[in-house]
Design a protein around this motif. Structure first.
Motif, mmCIF file in Angstrom:
data_model
loop_
_atom_site.group_PDB
_atom_site.id
_atom_site.type_symbol
_atom_site.label_atom_id
_atom_site.label_comp_id
_atom_site.label_asym_id
_atom_site.label_seq_id
_atom_site.Cartn_x
_atom_site.Cartn_y
_atom_site.Cartn_z
ATOM 1 N N MET A 178 25.780 27.768 62.746
ATOM 2 C CA MET A 178 26.042 27.923 64.184
ATOM 3 C C MET A 178 26.987 26.867 64.751
ATOM 4 N N HIS A 179 27.399 25.902 63.936
ATOM 5 C CA HIS A 179 28.232 24.830 64.500
ATOM 6 C C HIS A 179 29.182 24.272 63.448
ATOM 7 N N VAL A 180 30.380 24.798 63.441
ATOM 8 C CA VAL A 180 31.428 24.199 62.604
ATOM 9 C C VAL A 180 32.681 24.018 63.459
ATOM 10 N N HIS A 181 33.579 23.208 62.934
ATOM 11 C CA HIS A 181 34.923 23.087 63.504
ATOM 12 C C HIS A 181 35.859 23.425 62.359
ATOM 13 N N ILE A 182 36.134 24.712 62.222
ATOM 14 C CA ILE A 182 36.793 25.199 61.005
ATOM 15 C C ILE A 182 38.220 24.672 60.886
ATOM 16 N N ILE A 215 30.486 30.206 74.758
ATOM 17 C CA ILE A 215 31.041 29.062 75.494
ATOM 18 C C ILE A 215 30.288 27.799 75.114
ATOM 19 N N LYS A 216 31.060 26.739 74.869
ATOM 20 C CA LYS A 216 30.455 25.431 74.604
ATOM 21 C C LYS A 216 30.990 24.436 75.632
ATOM 22 N N PHE A 217 30.104 23.589 76.120
ATOM 23 C CA PHE A 217 30.582 22.527 77.014
ATOM 24 C C PHE A 217 29.959 21.199 76.631
ATOM 25 N N THR A 245 25.673 22.648 61.449
ATOM 26 C CA THR A 245 25.979 21.393 60.747
ATOM 27 C C THR A 245 27.007 20.496 61.414
ATOM 28 N N ASP A 246 27.854 21.053 62.292
ATOM 29 C CA ASP A 246 29.005 20.295 62.806
ATOM 30 C C ASP A 246 29.998 19.976 61.692
ATOM 31 N N SER A 247 30.095 20.860 60.703
ATOM 32 C CA SER A 247 31.061 20.624 59.619
ATOM 33 C C SER A 247 32.471 20.528 60.196
ATOM 34 N N GLU A 300 23.287 21.470 71.193
ATOM 35 C CA GLU A 300 23.818 20.963 69.927
ATOM 36 C C GLU A 300 23.517 19.464 69.835
ATOM 37 N N HIS A 301 23.075 19.024 68.704
ATOM 38 C CA HIS A 301 22.770 17.618 68.372
ATOM 39 C C HIS A 301 21.376 17.200 68.856
ATOM 40 N N GLY A 302 21.212 17.012 70.190
ATOM 41 C CA GLY A 302 19.891 16.647 70.722
ATOM 42 C C GLY A 302 19.389 15.313 70.199
HETATM 43 ZN ZN LIG Z 1 30.782 19.701 66.977
#
Ligand SMILES: [Zn+2]
Length: 438
Positions: free
Chosen positions: A85-89, A212-214, A345-347, A273-275
């Motif tokens: 659910m969380h990558v920066h491809i 949307i992400k903020f 993961t925030d990969s 995300e993160h928390g």
């Molecule tokens: Zn991220």
């Protein structure tokens, strides 16, 4: 483990790169199948794939029909393709190289980097990713190229560029005055005040954002002091959430500090995300709204290692220390409090292709392997409202296999031997397969 990959009768249709078609019918003979994560796996089974979708799952090893391709996974553990659910491809995961080169890179260079990251991610067993921030057009072009069979990668669900206040985590920072003005003038994601933030959300949607992400709070990787605390006002957050929801988009908030997490939850976000700083009051807010936490546990560890090696500039080390010190305990508190947990993961911060290392950290924080796998498959699929995440008739044929038993040792998922996305085999017996199929 050996996957023999015996092709008893191969009937791959001829295909051009622009219209790569999966073999019309594939029979997968599987030793064990986690068809519905959260339930007991099936024993010996046959998964029948037609036209890129799962048609049927039968007990035992069914005799294939004429012309069908057969994949032998009799010695393997088969499960749905994993979802992150969380990558920066499009982010270069080599931070040092990225810092040295990024001011000389054009969007074309970034796209080439994204293409390599996409392939590594797919070959690690991740058949779907939600991209939570990069240049919006790079990501939508990548998404479309993958879906059209031009290049190899996972299904990409783009958030466009992260909405941020001026000077915030997703703003422009660390550049000189001339460059700051020039970059800011091109950005559509930076906003101030409720009206401005509604416009920024609409701008992302007009550029193709499906979610949307903020930035509710500061972040480790922005080159700006000011810590990990709340950056966006309550009214701005509410405007972002309401605007996104009015367009049918879910909203997720990048949030470290407690005050920012709590405010985002009160504003009605779908996930955090993160928390990094979660206390009992925050757990109650999660439960009240049924929002989910995406822990990204590999990210604070990776960011701290980079900062300690001197690869991250200025204020990042202090923030990395602060986030890493608190993150694991916060995630453990959320798990104990039965907060809904999704897998991400925030990969891009951590290396692309190492996404499955998140599983061991989720288990360390208190989840069972079964729960962690369910988060990365059927739970993520439900959140995305996509027909993936289970091996059931009608679902996309996104299927992977590993040698060990991931329900006993979740690190078995770190070595994926077989990857099929939408009926096309991209990895067999641990080896990359030609694409388009020969
Ligand atoms: Zn991220």
């Amino acid at each position: 483990m050996t996957l023999t990959g015996a092709m008893l009768g191969v009937s791959l249709v001829a295909s051009s790169p622009l219209a790569a078609q999966p073999s019309a019918t594939t029979y997968i003979h599987a030793g064990r199948v986690l068809d519905q994560p959260g339930r007991e796996p099936r024993g010996q089974s046959t998964i029948i794939v037609r036209d890129g979708k799962i048609a049927e799952v039968r007990d035992g090893f069914a005799t294939p029909e004429d012309g069908a391709m057969v994949v032998d996974l009799k010695n393997a553990f088969v499960l749905p393709g994993l979802i992150d659910m969380h990558v920066h491809i499009s982010s270069d995961d080599n931070l040092l190289r990225s810092r040295l080169e990024s001011s000389g890179r054009d969007v074309e260079d970034v796209f080439v980097i994204a293409q390599g990251n996409a392939r590594r991610t797919l070959e690690a067993g991740f058949t779907t990713v939600r991209d939570l921030g990069g240049d919006g057009r790079t990501t939508t072009t990548l998404r479309d190229a993958i879906n059209n069979g031009v290049i190899v990668g996972p299904t990409v669900i783009p958030a466009g560029t992260m909405i941020s206040v001026t000077g915030g985590h997703g703003g422009v920072n660390g550049l000189n005055r001339t460059l700051t003005h020039a970059v800011a003038a091109e950005r559509t994601n930076i906003c101030d005040g409720p009206d401005g933030c509604a416009s920024a959300v609409r701008a992302q949607i007009s550029l193709g954002a499906e979610v949307i992400k903020f930035a509710a709070t500061g972040g480790v990787r922005s080159n700006v002091a000011g810590g990990l605390g709340k950056q966006m006002s309550d009214a701005e957050m509410k405007s972002v959430v309401d605007t996104a929801h009015s367009f049918g988009r879910k909203v997720t908030a990048h949030a470290h500090g407690k005050e920012g997490i709590d405010a985002a939850l009160r504003a009605g976000v779908d996930s955090i995300e993160h928390g990094s700083f979660i206390d009992d009051e925050t757990v109650k807010l999660f439960k009240a709204s049924n929002a989910a936490l995406v822990p990204t546990a590999v990210a604070p560890i990776a960011a701290l290692a980079q900062a300690r090696r001197g690869e991250a500039p200025g204020p990042q080390l202090a923030k990395a220390e602060e986030a890493a010190a608190s993150h694991a305990a916060s995630v453990a508190r959320a798990i104990k409090g039965n907060v809904r947990i999704l897998f991400g993961t925030d990969s891009g911060v951590a290396p692309h292709g190492d996404n499955a290392k998140e599983f061991a950290l989720m288990v360390k924080a208190g989840m069972t392997p079964e729960q962690a796998i369910k988060a990365a498959t059927s739970d993520n699929a439900a959140e995305l409202d996509r027909p993936i995440g289970a091996i059931l008739p009608g679902r996309e044929a996104d299927i992977i296999a590993v040698g060990g038993d991931p329900l006993a040792d979740v690190t078995a998922l770190e070595k994926v031997d077989f990857v099929m996305r939408r009926g096309v085999v991209h990895k067999l017996d641990g080896k990359r397969q030609a694409f388009p199929p020969e």
